[in-house]
Motif scaffolding. Sequence first.
Motif, PDB file in Angstrom:
ATOM      1  N   LEU A  40      47.462  31.084  40.919  1.00  0.00           N
ATOM      2  CA  LEU A  40      46.950  32.359  40.404  1.00  0.00           C
ATOM      3  C   LEU A  40      45.441  32.366  40.651  1.00  0.00           C
ATOM      4  CD1 LEU A  40      47.778  34.053  37.038  1.00  0.00           C
ATOM      5  CD2 LEU A  40      45.410  33.687  37.706  1.00  0.00           C
ATOM      6  N   GLU A  41      44.991  33.211  41.584  1.00  0.00           N
ATOM      7  CA  GLU A  41      43.551  33.258  41.880  1.00  0.00           C
ATOM      8  C   GLU A  41      42.904  34.359  41.052  1.00  0.00           C
ATOM      9  OE1 GLU A  41      42.327  33.672  45.977  1.00  0.00           O
ATOM     10  OE2 GLU A  41      40.226  33.310  45.435  1.00  0.00           O
ATOM     11  N   ARG A  42      41.745  34.009  40.506  1.00  0.00           N
ATOM     12  CA  ARG A  42      40.983  34.988  39.709  1.00  0.00           C
ATOM     13  C   ARG A  42      39.535  34.969  40.192  1.00  0.00           C
ATOM     14  NH1 ARG A  42      36.781  32.223  38.557  1.00  0.00           N
ATOM     15  NH2 ARG A  42      37.005  30.340  37.410  1.00  0.00           N
ATOM     16  N   TYR A  43      38.743  35.950  39.745  1.00  0.00           N
ATOM     17  CA  TYR A  43      37.368  36.096  40.239  1.00  0.00           C
ATOM     18  C   TYR A  43      36.447  36.341  39.056  1.00  0.00           C
ATOM     19  CZ  TYR A  43      33.653  39.356  41.943  1.00  0.00           C
ATOM     20  OH  TYR A  43      32.485  40.027  42.182  1.00  0.00           O
ATOM     21  N   GLY A  44      35.299  35.665  39.096  1.00  0.00           N
ATOM     22  CA  GLY A  44      34.332  35.884  38.024  1.00  0.00           C
ATOM     23  C   GLY A  44      32.947  35.480  38.454  1.00  0.00           C
ATOM     24  N   MET A  45      32.037  35.571  37.518  1.00  0.00           N
ATOM     25  CA  MET A  45      30.637  35.198  37.758  1.00  0.00           C
ATOM     26  C   MET A  45      30.066  34.643  36.466  1.00  0.00           C
ATOM     27  SD  MET A  45      28.801  38.338  39.700  1.00  0.00           S
ATOM     28  CE  MET A  45      27.252  37.480  39.977  1.00  0.00           C
ATOM     29  N   THR A  46      29.010  33.869  36.578  1.00  0.00           N
ATOM     30  CA  THR A  46      28.320  33.370  35.401  1.00  0.00           C
ATOM     31  C   THR A  46      27.882  34.543  34.514  1.00  0.00           C
ATOM     32  OG1 THR A  46      27.534  31.471  36.630  1.00  0.00           O
ATOM     33  CG2 THR A  46      26.276  32.067  34.668  1.00  0.00           C
ATOM     34  N   GLU A  47      27.366  35.576  35.138  1.00  0.00           N
ATOM     35  CA  GLU A  47      26.816  36.707  34.385  1.00  0.00           C
ATOM     36  C   GLU A  47      27.873  37.557  33.697  1.00  0.00           C
ATOM     37  OE1 GLU A  47      25.816  35.782  37.403  1.00  0.00           O
ATOM     38  OE2 GLU A  47      23.739  36.365  37.831  1.00  0.00           O
ATOM     39  N   THR A  48      29.114  37.439  34.155  1.00  0.00           N
ATOM     40  CA  THR A  48      30.130  38.391  33.696  1.00  0.00           C
ATOM     41  C   THR A  48      31.371  37.742  33.108  1.00  0.00           C
ATOM     42  OG1 THR A  48      31.258  38.341  35.819  1.00  0.00           O
ATOM     43  CG2 THR A  48      29.481  39.948  35.591  1.00  0.00           C
ATOM     44  N   GLY A  91      44.784  35.589  49.202  1.00  0.00           N
ATOM     45  CA  GLY A  91      43.641  36.264  49.826  1.00  0.00           C
ATOM     46  C   GLY A  91      43.086  37.398  48.978  1.00  0.00           C
ATOM     47  N   THR A  92      43.670  37.624  47.786  1.00  0.00           N
ATOM     48  CA  THR A  92      43.136  38.641  46.879  1.00  0.00           C
ATOM     49  C   THR A  92      42.816  37.982  45.537  1.00  0.00           C
ATOM     50  OG1 THR A  92      45.043  39.388  45.578  1.00  0.00           O
ATOM     51  CG2 THR A  92      44.888  40.206  47.853  1.00  0.00           C
ATOM     52  N   VAL A  93      41.989  38.683  44.754  1.00  0.00           N
ATOM     53  CA  VAL A  93      41.662  38.158  43.417  1.00  0.00           C
ATOM     54  C   VAL A  93      42.326  39.000  42.325  1.00  0.00           C
ATOM     55  CG1 VAL A  93      39.568  36.977  44.146  1.00  0.00           C
ATOM     56  CG2 VAL A  93      39.421  39.386  43.439  1.00  0.00           C
ATOM     57  N   GLY A  94      43.280  39.845  42.735  1.00  0.00           N
ATOM     58  CA  GLY A  94      44.108  40.540  41.753  1.00  0.00           C
ATOM     59  C   GLY A  94      43.495  41.807  41.197  1.00  0.00           C
ATOM     60  N   PHE A  95      43.871  42.097  39.951  1.00  0.00           N
ATOM     61  CA  PHE A  95      43.507  43.369  39.306  1.00  0.00           C
ATOM     62  C   PHE A  95      42.375  43.156  38.298  1.00  0.00           C
ATOM     63  CE2 PHE A  95      48.230  43.375  39.827  1.00  0.00           C
ATOM     64  CZ  PHE A  95      48.290  44.277  40.870  1.00  0.00           C
ATOM     65  N   GLY A  97      26.835  41.701  43.766  1.00  0.00           N
ATOM     66  CA  GLY A  97      26.381  41.099  45.029  1.00  0.00           C
ATOM     67  C   GLY A  97      27.550  40.675  45.900  1.00  0.00           C
ATOM     68  N   ASP A  98      28.777  40.914  45.416  1.00  0.00           N
ATOM     69  CA  ASP A  98      29.964  40.632  46.227  1.00  0.00           C
ATOM     70  C   ASP A  98      30.422  41.923  46.893  1.00  0.00           C
ATOM     71  OD1 ASP A  98      30.335  37.838  45.642  1.00  0.00           O
ATOM     72  OD2 ASP A  98      30.856  38.455  43.605  1.00  0.00           O
ATOM     73  N   VAL A  99      31.042  41.754  48.047  1.00  0.00           N
ATOM     74  CA  VAL A  99      31.474  42.896  48.845  1.00  0.00           C
ATOM     75  C   VAL A  99      32.989  42.794  48.992  1.00  0.00           C
ATOM     76  CG1 VAL A  99      31.344  43.855  51.186  1.00  0.00           C
ATOM     77  CG2 VAL A  99      29.263  43.018  50.055  1.00  0.00           C
ATOM     78  N   GLY A 100      33.687  43.918  48.781  1.00  0.00           N
ATOM     79  CA  GLY A 100      35.145  43.836  48.858  1.00  0.00           C
ATOM     80  C   GLY A 100      35.794  45.191  48.924  1.00  0.00           C
ATOM     81  N   SER A 101      37.124  45.175  48.769  1.00  0.00           N
ATOM     82  CA  SER A 101      37.865  46.443  48.797  1.00  0.00           C
ATOM     83  C   SER A 101      39.114  46.327  47.930  1.00  0.00           C
ATOM     84  CB  SER A 101      38.272  46.790  50.233  1.00  0.00           C
ATOM     85  OG  SER A 101      39.232  45.870  50.679  1.00  0.00           O
ATOM     86  N   PHE A 102      39.545  47.497  47.438  1.00  0.00           N
ATOM     87  CA  PHE A 102      40.802  47.566  46.712  1.00  0.00           C
ATOM     88  C   PHE A 102      41.910  47.957  47.677  1.00  0.00           C
ATOM     89  CE2 PHE A 102      38.333  48.170  42.708  1.00  0.00           C
ATOM     90  CZ  PHE A 102      39.006  47.227  41.942  1.00  0.00           C
ATOM     91  N   SER A 103      43.087  47.370  47.526  1.00  0.00           N
ATOM     92  CA  SER A 103      44.240  47.836  48.301  1.00  0.00           C
ATOM     93  C   SER A 103      44.769  49.100  47.620  1.00  0.00           C
ATOM     94  CB  SER A 103      45.328  46.765  48.323  1.00  0.00           C
ATOM     95  OG  SER A 103      45.847  46.616  47.011  1.00  0.00           O
ATOM     96  N   LEU A 141      42.206  43.599  44.361  1.00  0.00           N
ATOM     97  CA  LEU A 141      40.850  43.484  44.905  1.00  0.00           C
ATOM     98  C   LEU A 141      40.781  42.292  45.857  1.00  0.00           C
ATOM     99  CD1 LEU A 141      37.854  44.562  44.678  1.00  0.00           C
ATOM    100  CD2 LEU A 141      37.486  42.716  43.013  1.00  0.00           C
ATOM    101  N   SER A 142      40.154  42.520  47.021  1.00  0.00           N
ATOM    102  CA  SER A 142      39.866  41.409  47.943  1.00  0.00           C
ATOM    103  C   SER A 142      38.359  41.301  48.084  1.00  0.00           C
ATOM    104  CB  SER A 142      40.446  41.675  49.336  1.00  0.00           C
ATOM    105  OG  SER A 142      41.836  41.756  49.261  1.00  0.00           O
ATOM    106  N   ILE A 143      37.862  40.069  48.084  1.00  0.00           N
ATOM    107  CA  ILE A 143      36.430  39.856  48.317  1.00  0.00           C
ATOM    108  C   ILE A 143      36.290  39.469  49.779  1.00  0.00           C
ATOM    109  CG2 ILE A 143      34.421  38.473  47.671  1.00  0.00           C
ATOM    110  CD1 ILE A 143      35.775  38.088  44.943  1.00  0.00           C
ATOM    111  N   VAL A 144      35.486  40.235  50.515  1.00  0.00           N
ATOM    112  CA  VAL A 144      35.395  39.952  51.954  1.00  0.00           C
ATOM    113  C   VAL A 144      34.045  39.356  52.334  1.00  0.00           C
ATOM    114  CG1 VAL A 144      37.091  41.724  52.541  1.00  0.00           C
ATOM    115  CG2 VAL A 144      34.657  42.291  52.573  1.00  0.00           C
ATOM    116  N   GLY A 145      33.100  39.365  51.423  1.00  0.00           N
ATOM    117  CA  GLY A 145      31.788  38.802  51.762  1.00  0.00           C
ATOM    118  C   GLY A 145      30.836  38.972  50.598  1.00  0.00           C
ATOM    119  N   ARG A 146      29.568  38.713  50.866  1.00  0.00           N
ATOM    120  CA  ARG A 146      28.548  38.829  49.824  1.00  0.00           C
ATOM    121  C   ARG A 146      27.319  39.506  50.407  1.00  0.00           C
ATOM    122  NH1 ARG A 146      29.144  32.727  49.869  1.00  0.00           N
ATOM    123  NH2 ARG A 146      31.261  32.531  49.096  1.00  0.00           N
TER     124      ARG A 146
END
Length: 506
Positions: free
Chosen positions: A300-308, A323-327, A383-389, A394-399
Amino acid sequence: MNDDNLYSLFESRFPTDRSQPLLHCDDGRVVSYGEAEAIASRYAAFLAGLGLEPGARVAVQVEKSPEALLVYLACLKAGLAYLPLNSAYQEGEVGYFLENAEAGAVIAQPKSFSWLVPLAQRLGMRHVFSLDEYGQGTFVEAARGSPGTFATVPRSADDLAAILYTSGTTGRSKGAMISHRNLASNARVLHACWGFRPDDVLIHMLPLFHVHGLFVASHCVLMNGTAMRFHAKFDAKRAVAEFADSTVFMGVPTFYTRLLAEPGLTREACAKMRLFVSGSAPLLAETHVAFEQRSGHRILERYGMTETGMLTSNPLEGERRAGTVGFPLPGTQVRVMDDTGEACAAGDIGHIQVKGDNVLSGYWRLPEKNKEEFTADGYFRTGDVGSFSKDGYLSIVGRSKDLIITGGYNVYPKEVELAIDELPGVQESAVVGVPHPDFGEAVTAVVVPRAGAEPPTEAQLIAALKARLANFKVPKRVHVVTELPRNTMGKVQKNLLRDRYGPAKG
Ligand code: MCA
Ligand code: AMP
């Protein structure tokens, strides 16, 4: 005052039978909830007795131990702001944090004392204690006489619970101010979304000084009132052995690539496990697929940041898409915006912006940064760059930020370039991340020597940097060249450097 102290939330979730285990430690020691409460109370009483006002910053730079976790809980309980520091940070890095945060006390590893004590004196800090990797030191000794009960200091939701420093693209670190509300909202959401159960046992092998190990993993366990196998560091062999009688594992992608190298990683070995979580850096789709083939589990991949804190997660039930970080997590708004500030359509790539109770209120003593990092309508720019399907993944494709993530640790190239440029014989430098099979990305430096000076060697530069920077920031390779490639605007073309010094040619 309402008591929104995060410690009170945890306490309300502790098992009624306080003899239940919280920590199973490396050396066989078991720390029950009752013992944890008593020790955290003693530490809290001691810290409060130093005359530190609620909100005062307590900096902690120690190796992982049960006591280190209990110091964190004690700071919460005493209403103090916890300031964790990576144990790899060197004198210059620590000096900046202590001074910038105006820390009221510091608890540190004894091996740092040769430089820490004079540093603390210079800063006028009166309270300096040691705590080693075995949980021993002057802090524990001094707290020994303090009472084992302590009334939790009431805090309001917006009060400061922690300051976590994150480097920036300018090379200057910023203190993210994390409130009790930020931590409590994320703890509640993750505990619910990841379906924690009364029989869960989590294997804790992450460091305790960053969000993933300190907040995500520990908070889920404390919210669940159950036990964790608490290890000083990641050990792939040991993890595989413990999958037999554990249920949850959390790690950075490097943990998963190292687990895949273990012959013991099989479906049978993972039969009792119910959840593997990955985050802090991109998990390669091939790792996701290979791990499922070997273990029978979809990470289960998830996405976060120190600030958030945590922002998005793949679902517990439903498709975990590689390849995605989910909802977006409940209570967190996540949007993808184009350069003009308009929302992107599904499939279009843009800047990821976020809002919610989990998002920091701002940076310590940096009002101008707060203006830059938040939009006019209150969204934080990740500062992350991505797109929603189309179906919302959500997929993160760069920064858009110049950042390297190596083994789950962030390295801002600017900070390393500034350190290199100060070394004798160096004219200028450029630092890039290149793909690395173990760490995901490896810090790589390209250095131009000063004209007329004896050019420094790769080994000399690396040795000099090891004394100045945390070891994970030190370049794995340094290439000494006559000039850096620049575009017509004079900007260093880092893409060319990544191509030139990437794995195939480096
Ligand atoms: C150690 N080294 C590294 C790293 N770690 N080099 C690059 N990147 C690293 N991450 C270097 C050391 O400097 C040393 O070099 C050599 O590797 C061996 O060191 P050692 O300590 O033995 O390494 P290790 O124990 O194998 O550690 C690797 C690790 C560790 C287990 C992957 O780095 C780790 O636990 N990473 C997790 C980081 C993490 O928790 N990130 C979450 C941040 P030399 O021999 O030259 O001295 S929170 C976050 O990002 C957000 C909020 C989120 O979404 O979670
Ligand atoms: P930190 O500053 O340590 O909190 O690192 C946060 C950054 O890590 C994010 O802004 C992302 O760039 C990156 N990150 C965290 N989780 C993931 C993930 N699952 N996939 C890709 N990048 C991630």
